[in-house]
Design an enzyme around this catalytic site. Structure first.
Site, PDB file in Angstrom:
ATOM      1  N   ARG A  88      46.385  43.212   9.185  1.00 21.54           N
ATOM      2  CA  ARG A  88      45.846  42.870   7.871  1.00 21.54           C
ATOM      3  C   ARG A  88      44.497  43.551   7.637  1.00 21.54           C
ATOM      4  O   ARG A  88      43.979  43.502   6.524  1.00 21.54           O
ATOM      5  CB  ARG A  88      45.637  41.356   7.741  1.00 21.54           C
ATOM      6  CG  ARG A  88      46.913  40.527   7.720  1.00 21.54           C
ATOM      7  CD  ARG A  88      47.628  40.651   6.397  1.00 21.54           C
ATOM      8  NE  ARG A  88      48.040  39.408   5.787  1.00 21.54           N
ATOM      9  CZ  ARG A  88      49.200  38.785   5.990  1.00 21.54           C
ATOM     10  NH1 ARG A  88      50.071  39.262   6.848  1.00 21.54           N
ATOM     11  NH2 ARG A  88      49.487  37.686   5.340  1.00 21.54           N
ATOM     12  N   ARG A 160      57.153  27.204   0.707  1.00 13.57           N
ATOM     13  CA  ARG A 160      55.955  27.129   1.538  1.00 13.57           C
ATOM     14  C   ARG A 160      54.827  26.409   0.806  1.00 13.57           C
ATOM     15  O   ARG A 160      54.622  26.617  -0.386  1.00 13.57           O
ATOM     16  CB  ARG A 160      55.490  28.552   1.911  1.00 13.57           C
ATOM     17  CG  ARG A 160      56.193  29.097   3.136  1.00 13.57           C
ATOM     18  CD  ARG A 160      56.002  30.581   3.337  1.00 13.57           C
ATOM     19  NE  ARG A 160      54.623  31.047   3.275  1.00 13.57           N
ATOM     20  CZ  ARG A 160      54.257  32.310   3.499  1.00 13.57           C
ATOM     21  NH1 ARG A 160      55.174  33.219   3.824  1.00 13.57           N
ATOM     22  NH2 ARG A 160      53.006  32.676   3.412  1.00 13.57           N
TER      23      ARG A 160
HETATM   24  P1  ADP Z   1      52.977  36.608   3.188  1.00 12.63           P
HETATM   25  O1  ADP Z   1      54.187  37.261   3.804  1.00 12.63           O
HETATM   26  O2  ADP Z   1      53.351  35.711   2.075  1.00 12.63           O
HETATM   27  O3  ADP Z   1      51.918  37.579   2.815  1.00 12.63           O
HETATM   28  P2  ADP Z   1      52.592  35.708   5.894  1.00 12.63           P
HETATM   29  O4  ADP Z   1      53.807  34.932   6.184  1.00 12.63           O
HETATM   30  O5  ADP Z   1      52.518  37.106   6.400  1.00 12.63           O
HETATM   31  O6  ADP Z   1      52.342  35.673   4.322  1.00 12.63           O
HETATM   32  O7  ADP Z   1      51.316  34.943   6.438  1.00 12.63           O
HETATM   33  C1  ADP Z   1      51.104  33.570   6.195  1.00 12.63           C
HETATM   34  C2  ADP Z   1      49.705  33.202   6.656  1.00 12.63           C
HETATM   35  O8  ADP Z   1      49.600  33.441   8.060  1.00 12.63           O
HETATM   36  C3  ADP Z   1      48.583  34.024   6.023  1.00 12.63           C
HETATM   37  O9  ADP Z   1      48.134  33.467   4.806  1.00 12.63           O
HETATM   38  C4  ADP Z   1      47.510  33.965   7.103  1.00 12.63           C
HETATM   39  O10 ADP Z   1      46.811  32.728   7.055  1.00 12.63           O
HETATM   40  C5  ADP Z   1      48.329  33.976   8.385  1.00 12.63           C
HETATM   41  N1  ADP Z   1      48.509  35.356   8.909  1.00 12.63           N
HETATM   42  C6  ADP Z   1      49.675  36.038   9.004  1.00 12.63           C
HETATM   43  N2  ADP Z   1      49.472  37.258   9.543  1.00 12.63           N
HETATM   44  C7  ADP Z   1      48.145  37.353   9.780  1.00 12.63           C
HETATM   45  C8  ADP Z   1      47.303  38.375  10.324  1.00 12.63           C
HETATM   46  N3  ADP Z   1      47.794  39.554  10.714  1.00 12.63           N
HETATM   47  N4  ADP Z   1      45.969  38.103  10.418  1.00 12.63           N
HETATM   48  C9  ADP Z   1      45.465  36.924  10.048  1.00 12.63           C
HETATM   49  N5  ADP Z   1      46.194  35.937   9.519  1.00 12.63           N
HETATM   50  C10 ADP Z   1      47.526  36.134   9.381  1.00 12.63           C
END
Ligand code: ADP
Ligand code: ADP
Ligand code: ZN
Length: 212
Positions: A88, A160
């Protein structure tokens, strides 16, 4: 082959990763799914992650990187993987680069899925997920045959907590791929940008073409 999928929340990373995994047998690694699994199992990691996820914030890098590095150290990730939701930011990208370099590998493709804010809000608001197998649906764009149950496994569908409008606002503010992350992969010569507003199958075909 190692691939990263980049894009804002709701761009279609998870949906496309599931489709690409089915088409290529490339291992799909989703840090969001890993965190949700930990929340469900009430692990210490899950309890910590939940405090950030509920607010729409990123989980701290240290914790996230440790979890990801442990995952790619397992035997099933030896030959390659497709990362969905990681990295990210540049700190995470460098940690991944370093871990892959240590085993003579690298990120071969970074696929950036671009979608406008208005469309992202509509996608997240209508997203439904299978509680049993994680399959993704959209109430209008990609509905299940039978409302409330999964086409693939018959499991119950849920929405979610962090797809509620208040949290979506924060996620869209804080969780779009930052410019320096995109620049990181552009500089490495592996970046490919795909128009994520096209129909699901068209996006899948474009992504498969990019990694072929
Ligand atoms: P989306 O696919 O809807 O963008 P994710 O399922 O990837 O969301 O992520 C859900 C949550 O998990 C994020 O809002 C964050 O809090 C956490 N998260 C997921 N991946 C990361 C990452 N690489 N770094 C930090 N937090 C993460
Ligand atoms: P991300 O993992 O990037 O947060 P998802 O793959 O979970 O995104 O997709 C978010 C929602 O948008 C899901 O409900 C999914 O069915 C829907 N969706 C994904 N791609 C498309 C598309 N190309 N057209 C229409 N709806 C889509
Ligand atoms: Zn299912």
């Amino acid at each position: 082959m190692f691939v990263v999928l980049l894009g804002p929340p709701g761009a279609g990373k998870g949906t496309q990763a599931q489709r690409i995994a089915a088409a290529t047998s490339l291992l799909h690694i989703s840090t969001g799914d890993m965190f949700r699994e930990n929340v469900k199992n009430e692990t210490a990691l899950g309890q910590l992650a939940k405090t950030y996820m509920d607010r729409g914030d990123l989980v701290p890098d240290e914790v996230t990187i440790e979890m990801l590095l442990e995952r790619i150290g397992r035997a099933d990730a030896a030959a390659g993987a497709m990362f969905d939701g990681f990295p990210r930011n540049v700190v995470q990208a460098r940690a991944l680069d370093q871990a892959l370099a240590a085993r003579g590998a690298r990120i071969d493709h970074a696929l950036l899925i671009s979608v406008s804010d208005q469309e992202l809000i509509a996608r997240l608001g209508g997203r439904w997920i299978c509680r049993s197998c994680g399959a993704l649906y959209h109430e209008r764009n990609d509905p299940p045959t039978k409302a409330d149950s999964c086409d693939r496994c018959g499991g119950p569908l849920y929405q979610r907590d962090d797809d509620r409008p208040e949290v979506v606002r924060t996620r869209l503010e804080k969780q779009k791929p930052p410019a320096d992350l995109i620049a990181h992969y552009r500089a490495a010569g592996v970046l490919n940008e795909i128009d994520g507003e096209q129909p699901l199958g068209v996006v899948t075909a474009a992504l498969l073409e990019a990694i072929r």
